[in-house]
Design a protein around this motif. Structure first.
Motif, PDB file in Angstrom:
ATOM      1  N   PHE A  74       4.386  -2.533   2.124  1.00  0.00           N
ATOM      2  CA  PHE A  74       3.028  -3.051   2.157  1.00  0.00           C
ATOM      3  C   PHE A  74       2.130  -2.320   1.165  1.00  0.00           C
ATOM      4  O   PHE A  74       0.974  -2.687   1.006  1.00  0.00           O
ATOM      5  N   ASP A  75       2.662  -1.292   0.510  1.00  0.00           N
ATOM      6  CA  ASP A  75       1.900  -0.589  -0.526  1.00  0.00           C
ATOM      7  C   ASP A  75       2.142  -1.280  -1.864  1.00  0.00           C
ATOM      8  O   ASP A  75       3.046  -2.101  -2.006  1.00  0.00           O
ATOM      9  N   ARG A  77       1.369  -3.547  -5.405  1.00  0.00           N
ATOM     10  CA  ARG A  77       0.815  -4.855  -5.743  1.00  0.00           C
ATOM     11  C   ARG A  77       1.924  -5.835  -6.097  1.00  0.00           C
ATOM     12  O   ARG A  77       3.008  -5.436  -6.491  1.00  0.00           O
ATOM     13  N   TRP A 153       0.418  -9.187   1.484  1.00  0.00           N
ATOM     14  CA  TRP A 153      -0.377  -7.956   1.465  1.00  0.00           C
ATOM     15  C   TRP A 153      -0.498  -7.437   0.026  1.00  0.00           C
ATOM     16  O   TRP A 153      -1.583  -7.100  -0.429  1.00  0.00           O
ATOM     17  N   ARG A 154       0.653  -7.390  -0.686  1.00  0.00           N
ATOM     18  CA  ARG A 154       0.661  -6.856  -2.055  1.00  0.00           C
ATOM     19  C   ARG A 154      -0.081  -7.779  -3.028  1.00  0.00           C
ATOM     20  O   ARG A 154      -0.709  -7.320  -3.977  1.00  0.00           O
ATOM     21  N   LEU A 156      -2.681  -9.616  -2.273  1.00  0.00           N
ATOM     22  CA  LEU A 156      -4.099  -9.336  -2.041  1.00  0.00           C
ATOM     23  C   LEU A 156      -4.504  -8.040  -2.732  1.00  0.00           C
ATOM     24  O   LEU A 156      -5.582  -7.960  -3.321  1.00  0.00           O
ATOM     25  N   HIS A 157      -3.638  -7.025  -2.680  1.00  0.00           N
ATOM     26  CA  HIS A 157      -3.915  -5.772  -3.392  1.00  0.00           C
ATOM     27  C   HIS A 157      -4.110  -6.031  -4.883  1.00  0.00           C
ATOM     28  O   HIS A 157      -5.028  -5.499  -5.510  1.00  0.00           O
ATOM     29  N   GLY A 163      -5.245  -5.368   2.197  1.00  0.00           N
ATOM     30  CA  GLY A 163      -4.284  -6.229   2.873  1.00  0.00           C
ATOM     31  C   GLY A 163      -4.798  -6.944   4.108  1.00  0.00           C
ATOM     32  O   GLY A 163      -4.482  -8.119   4.328  1.00  0.00           O
ATOM     33  N   PHE A 166      -5.836 -10.632   4.929  1.00  0.00           N
ATOM     34  CA  PHE A 166      -4.905 -11.680   5.352  1.00  0.00           C
ATOM     35  C   PHE A 166      -5.385 -12.362   6.635  1.00  0.00           C
ATOM     36  O   PHE A 166      -5.194 -13.568   6.828  1.00  0.00           O
TER      37      PHE A 166
END
Length: 200
Positions: A74-75, A77, A153-154, A156-157, A163, A166
């Motif tokens: 989840f970290d 991009r 999530w990535r 959105l980053h 994240g 979402f």
């Protein structure tokens, strides 16, 4: 009165010939992060960016492979190409499984009950194809649940958002449209704050 010896001071450069500290290059006016369609920088032995970095202009096959490699990350991009190539692959697999499921449903024994308000069809004896397709759909959904959330999530980053944005998708009627707009947005430099190079 004009200066007899005018000195040029381009944007981003220090006047009077001073060096920029720490050996860093000054920011260039209008500089943008790599955009969709541009080749990714060759940083690894096989020319691919490391997993913590986004890959701009990634080809289809590499995007699918990278999706599975970054299963629960989840970290970092995900570039637009990473995100949308996987969205296409996922849509194709899901569509094929639903077609097989529909064929299996058509080949199953069914009973139809008509009421004054509706007509209900139930499967009384499912065909083997229906059972297999149902199991495959369930397995595919479970296998891709976490990595689908992670790539969202990535993405959105990469667009500069945290994240948890979402969860805007839970807003009735407009949530999905808001997320679609976010997914389509170009990369933003501030998204780099979500990178974790130390993870490799």
């Amino acid at each position: 009165m004009t200066d007899p010896n005018p000195q040029q001071n381009p944007y981003g450069q220090n006047p009077y010939g001073q060096q920029n500290p720490y050996g860093q290059q000054p920011p260039q006016y209008g500089q943008q992060p790599p955009q969709y369609g541009q080749p990714a920088p060759a940083t690894g032995p096989n020319g691919e960016p490391p997993l913590w970095a986004p890959w701009y202009g990634i080809p289809f096959g590499a995007a699918v492979k990278r999706f599975w490699k970054k299963y629960a990350r989840f970290d970092g991009r995900a570039s637009r190409s990473e995100f949308w190539w996987w969205a296409l692959a996922n849509a194709v697999v899901t569509a094929v499984l639903y077609v097989v499921y529909a064929v299996g449903f058509a080949g199953s024994e069914r009973s139809t009950v008509a009421t004054s308000t509706s007509v209900q069809t139930t499967v009384t004896s499912p065909s083997p194809l229906l059972v297999i397709a149902g199991i495959l759909l369930l397995l595919w959904g479970l296998a891709t649940l976490i990595p689908n959330l992670a790539i969202v999530w990535r993405r959105l980053h990469d667009a500069g958002f945290a994240g948890p944005f979402f969860f805007l998708g839970l807003i009735p009627f407009v949530g999905g449209i808001i997320l679609l707009v976010f997914y389509l947005m170009p990369s933003k430099p501030e998204g780099a704050r979500f990178d974790q190079p130390q993870r490799g």
